[in-house]
Write a protein that holds these residues in place. Structure first.
Motif, short mmCIF file in Angstrom:
data_model
loop_
_atom_site.label_atom_id
_atom_site.label_comp_id
_atom_site.label_asym_id
_atom_site.label_seq_id
_atom_site.Cartn_x
_atom_site.Cartn_y
_atom_site.Cartn_z
N LEU A 1 -38.01 20.30 1.90
CA LEU A 1 -37.76 21.69 2.25
C LEU A 1 -38.28 21.95 3.66
N CYS A 2 -37.39 22.36 4.55
CA CYS A 2 -37.78 22.67 5.93
C CYS A 2 -37.71 24.18 6.14
N LEU A 3 -38.87 24.81 6.21
CA LEU A 3 -38.95 26.26 6.35
C LEU A 3 -39.03 26.65 7.82
N GLY A 4 -38.28 27.68 8.19
CA GLY A 4 -38.41 28.19 9.53
C GLY A 4 -37.08 28.52 10.18
N THR A 5 -37.10 29.47 11.09
CA THR A 5 -35.93 29.82 11.88
C THR A 5 -35.43 28.59 12.64
N ASN A 6 -34.17 28.60 12.98
CA ASN A 6 -33.63 27.43 13.69
C ASN A 6 -33.88 27.52 15.20
N CYS B 1 -34.23 26.20 5.29
CA CYS B 1 -34.39 27.56 4.79
C CYS B 1 -35.00 28.43 5.89
N GLY B 2 -34.22 29.35 6.41
CA GLY B 2 -34.72 30.23 7.45
C GLY B 2 -33.59 30.88 8.21
N ASP C 1 -38.41 34.04 10.80
CA ASP C 1 -38.27 32.65 10.39
C ASP C 1 -38.51 32.41 8.92
N GLY C 2 -38.80 33.47 8.20
CA GLY C 2 -38.94 33.32 6.76
C GLY C 2 -40.20 32.64 6.31
N ASP C 3 -41.09 32.26 7.24
CA ASP C 3 -42.30 31.54 6.82
C ASP C 3 -43.56 32.27 7.20
N GLY C 4 -43.43 33.53 7.59
CA GLY C 4 -44.63 34.29 7.92
C GLY C 4 -45.07 34.15 9.35
N ASP C 5 -44.39 33.39 10.16
CA ASP C 5 -44.75 33.22 11.56
C ASP C 5 -43.78 33.99 12.45
N ASP C 6 -44.23 34.32 13.63
CA ASP C 6 -43.38 34.89 14.68
C ASP C 6 -42.62 36.14 14.23
N ASP C 7 -43.19 36.92 13.32
CA ASP C 7 -42.43 37.98 12.67
C ASP C 7 -42.05 39.11 13.60
N GLU C 8 -42.78 39.30 14.72
CA GLU C 8 -42.46 40.42 15.56
C GLU C 8 -41.79 40.01 16.88
N ARG C 9 -41.40 38.75 16.99
CA ARG C 9 -40.89 38.28 18.27
C ARG C 9 -39.60 38.99 18.67
N HIS C 10 -38.67 39.12 17.73
CA HIS C 10 -37.39 39.73 18.08
C HIS C 10 -37.54 41.19 18.44
N ASP C 11 -38.44 41.90 17.75
CA ASP C 11 -38.65 43.30 18.10
C ASP C 11 -39.11 43.41 19.54
N ALA C 12 -40.04 42.55 19.93
CA ALA C 12 -40.55 42.62 21.29
C ALA C 12 -39.47 42.29 22.30
#
Length: 793
Positions: A490-495, A524-525, A757-768
């Motif tokens: 399982l590879c978690l994270g945005t592409n 998955c991401g 990215d679905g894994d709890g990281d970088d959650d606010e990057r796109h907003d910024a």
């Protein structure tokens, strides 16, 4: 020692530099008894005490002191001087000034109580500079030197503490800044003899009292001397005892008359006081904040507007953090909530007794500003900064990483990237303290010269989630039949490219071809448009149909589906090249699943390097090290146990402790005035603050593209000011709005943070990224130029 009754005007025989405690007395025996008892207990025995009795009508105080002497309870030399007639506070103090001979005079109101170190602290403050005329103490009731809440005099200290405990905390935490004051504060003030010699005593024009210390202070300032706060001394002031014998009408009239006289003599004094009251970056503000924290703990507003309808890693972090802060009982927390608070967050917040909440729509210019305001996720826009300025004097920002700051591929246009970099630099230049999840992330920001070393703190995330309401049950996803026919990675994270999904494909190929592992790879991401590895993945799979057959991309999933996947994976593959923290290995540990990662960036800090199995970025060596973990056995069990042991050290209680320490350090550092920074360095910050107050509807009517011309605005304003026309006009307008089938637009609010990215990281990057694009850049100075020029700390 003995009680001596002074006769006539003969001064005490004290040497230059001796401190004499003077307690002016007129009635109020019970207050005086508390005062003198504390002075006798907490004053060095070589310091003489003079009671200046202003012909008090009640002799109970004199008889009581005589009883103390008779019982052998006086260790000090206590002098009693009784005036023949009542002269009032001003005349009584001037008589005491003369009686103290060549000594410095420590004036203490008889409605005050002192604690250990009070004399020593005031002496040290006066001695810190030869030009100092007076040193005043902190107190609960003392205008601009009031604590624990600045500019808020209170009748008593908070109920949870005592004077001795609070004074000790203040003394131990004080930085001895000795901030300059526009005036001495008369409840407890040490007056240097040189100042009395230079300008004389109190002016009888202010008899019997009120304003005399201000007049004296201004004469000292005009003559080249200055006044300081002994910020390590706290005195309890049971305010108003001095003039309780006079009626309230008399007191009020007297105070108003003397304030008028002060304005006439010293027209600039009010300006000086206003600056002392409002300046957020002054030594006085810093000293008061430190003392307030010592008594109450830190007072902080935490911006949790990310708690919208969707639950992702950012929301979990924000809720777990504020709940952990609340559990400590060491901070007074106010939460800035979104208008649309998520249902998962509501019960958590309601259960935190004593936590105050506020929403963006409720913020007005008079809203209380706490000493600290904390944004626990990355700032998305300049508007955020202007809003936070309304809520706190010092800004604490949690900043995750610099991947978007450094990588232009994540933006539609180079201009967007530049704007995002400017916003990041602006935010970190504004913050009093920046908290990072890891030392690696902090070092990265230091290497870019984005933050001064003295304003960086690290608080590892907790991974032991405490809040049951945030836990979700596994749910079988619709795609289950596509992944359950064989074991899978399982590879978690945005592409994003830095998530390195291409390496996961190369690893799968090597495992299958060289090690006979007949498994799948499940991606998955979310998918992104900019900075995506989709093209590289497609190119790699196009010529490898056998690999394509065993690769499944399920894109974004919710938390329950992710939990189901974690529980059935042979292992989680996490080939990321850059992380500010990296939650995925700990999610794997929670599911008793191995995690395949390389000891790079923050992962080398939060996880033992011995647990890393990926060799950057060699698929052959990595596959050889990974293969034993894909089968049940001792090797796999030892790896999972190692992950769980690492996770056991990362608790939310430990995170809260680190954040509280960062708050404490922030108050101790010289403050960066957030209001001043936004005014000087962000030209549209004031626009956003004003726009926030007016709202979207108001801006559509009176803003740059206004629907109402100036003449109509004036006419409406005139009609709305008159009671006779206001009601009918509003009724007609309401009826017209209903006939039109519409309603005024709501005030725009900040969008909720998104999980990228679905894994709890970088959650606010796109907003910024998105918000930075919309910020006005015209006329803005380059923040990097300012950053290079600013002082460190």
């Amino acid at each position: 020692m003995a009680l001596s009754t002074l006769q006539g005007d003969r001064p005490l025989e004290v040497t230059d530099g001796t401190t004499v405690v003077v307690i002016p007395l007129y009635g109020q025996h019970e207050l005086f008894a508390q005062c003198l008892s504390s002075v006798l207990e907490h004053t060095p025995v070589d310091v003489p005490i003079l009671v200046a009795d202003d012909a008090s009508p009640d002799e109970a105080s004199r008889w009581w002191v005589a009883e103390l002497e008779a019982g052998g309870h006086l260790r000090h030399a206590v002098y009693w001087s009784r005036a023949e007639i009542n002269a009032g506070f001003v005349g009584n103090c001037n008589r005491a000034f003369a009686l103290c001979g060549r000594g410095d005079v420590l004036l203490l109101n008889s409605d005050c109580v002192v604690a250990d170190g009070w004399v020593e602290g005031l002496r040290a403050a006066v001695a810190s500079d030869g030009s100092i005329a007076t040193a005043s103490s902190l107190t609960n009731h003392g205008s601009i030197v009031s604590v624990p809440v600045r500019n808020t005099p209170a009748e008593a200290l908070p109920q949870h503490t005592t004077l001795d405990v609070a004074a000790r905390a203040v003394r131990e935490n004080a930085r001895r800044l000795y901030p300059r004051l526009p005036t001495a504060i008369g409840h407890c003030v040490l007056v240097r003899r040189a100042a009395i010699d230079l300008v004389g005593g109190f002016d009888e024009a202010f008899a019997p009292g009120y304003g005399e210390e201000v007049d004296f202070s201004q004469r000292c300032i005009a003559s080249g001397m200055q006044h300081v706060l002994a910020d390590d001394v706290l005195v309890l002031h049971q305010g108003g005892g001095t003039f309780q014998a006079a009626g309230s009408a008399t007191r009020d009239a007297l105070q108003l008359a003397h304030e008028k006289l002060i304005r006439q003599r010293y027209p600039a004094y009010r300006i000086a006081v206003e600056e002392a009251e409002s300046e957020a970056a002054s030594p006085l503000a810093r000293a008061l904040a430190i003392a307030g924290e010592a008594i109450l703990g830190p007072r902080v507003t935490v911006d949790v507007r990310c708690l919208g309808p969707y639950l992702t890693g950012t929301q979990v972090h924000a809720l777990e953090l504020v709940h952990a802060l609340w559990r400590t009982g060491q901070a007074q927390v106010r939460l800035l909530l979104p208008d649309g608070l998520g249902t998962y967050a509501q019960p958590v917040i309601e259960a935190m007794a004593g936590v105050e909440t506020i929403r963006e729509r409720d913020i007005v210019p008079t809203t209380r500003r706490d000493p600290l305001v904390h944004r626990p996720f990355q700032v998305s826009s300049l508007r955020d900064l202007s809003l936070l300025e309304l809520l706190g004097e010092r800004l604490v920002v949690t900043h995750q990483d610099l991947i978007s700051y450094r990588n232009p591929e994540y933006f539609d246009h180079p201009r967007q990237w530049r704007q995002f970099r400017d916003l990041t630099a602006e935010t970190l230049a504004t913050a009093a303290t920046t908290i990072f999840f890891t030392e690696h992330a902090a070092a990265d920001a230091l290497a870019e010269n984005l933050v001064p070393a003295g304003r960086v703190r690290v608080a590892h995330l907790g991974v032991d989630h405490q809040l049951e309401g945030l836990q979700v049950d596994a749910r079988i996803p619709a795609f289950a039949d596509r992944v359950t026919d064989r074991p899978f990675l399982l590879c978690l994270g945005t592409n994003f490219k830095h998530k390195n999904r291409l390496f996961a494909l190369r690893l799968l190929r090597t495992l299958r071809e060289d090690h006979g592992w007949d498994g799948r790879l499940v991606f998955c991401g979310p998918h992104v448009v900019r900075g995506s590895s989709a093209g590289l993945e497609a190119e790699y799979l196009a010529s490898r149909p056998d690999l394509r057959e065993v690769t499944v991309d399920v894109a974004a999933v919710d938390e329950s589906e992710k939990r189901w996947l974690l529980g059935r994976a042979a292992a989680v593959v996490y080939p990321t090249t850059y992380e500010g923290f990296g939650l995925v290995p700990f999610e794997a540990a929670g599911a008793n699943v191995p995690c395949l990662f390389a000891a790079v960036s923050a992962l080398a800090e939060v996880l033992p390097p011995a647990l890393s199995t990926l060799v950057p970025w060699d698929p052959a060596q990595s596959a050889a090290r990974v293969r034993p973990l894909l089968d049940a056995g001792a090797v796999r069990d030892a790896h999972v146990d190692g992950l769980r042991a690492a996770a056991a050290t990362l608790t939310w209680d430990r995170t809260a402790s680190a954040v509280l320490e960062a708050y404490h350090d922030t108050l101790a550092l010289p403050a960066r005035d957030l209001a001043r920074v936004t005014e000087q360095h962000i030209p549209d910050a004031r626009y956003w603050a004003l726009r926030h107050q007016i709202g979207g509807t108001g801006m559509s009517l009176v803003g740059p593209d206004r629907l109402l011309p100036e003449s109509t605005q004036r006419a409406l304003a005139a009609l709305l000011r008159r009671g006779a026309t206001r009601g009918p006009l509003l009724t007609v307008l309401g009826a017209l709005a209903r006939l039109g089938g519409g309603s005024p637009p709501d005030r725009p609010s900040l969008p909720p943070a998104k999980d990228d990215d679905g894994d709890g990281d970088d959650d606010e990057r796109h907003d910024a990224i998105e918000d930075a694009e919309g910020e006005a850049q015209v006329g803005r100075p380059d923040p990097r130029a300012r950053r290079r020029a600013r002082e460190d700390g």
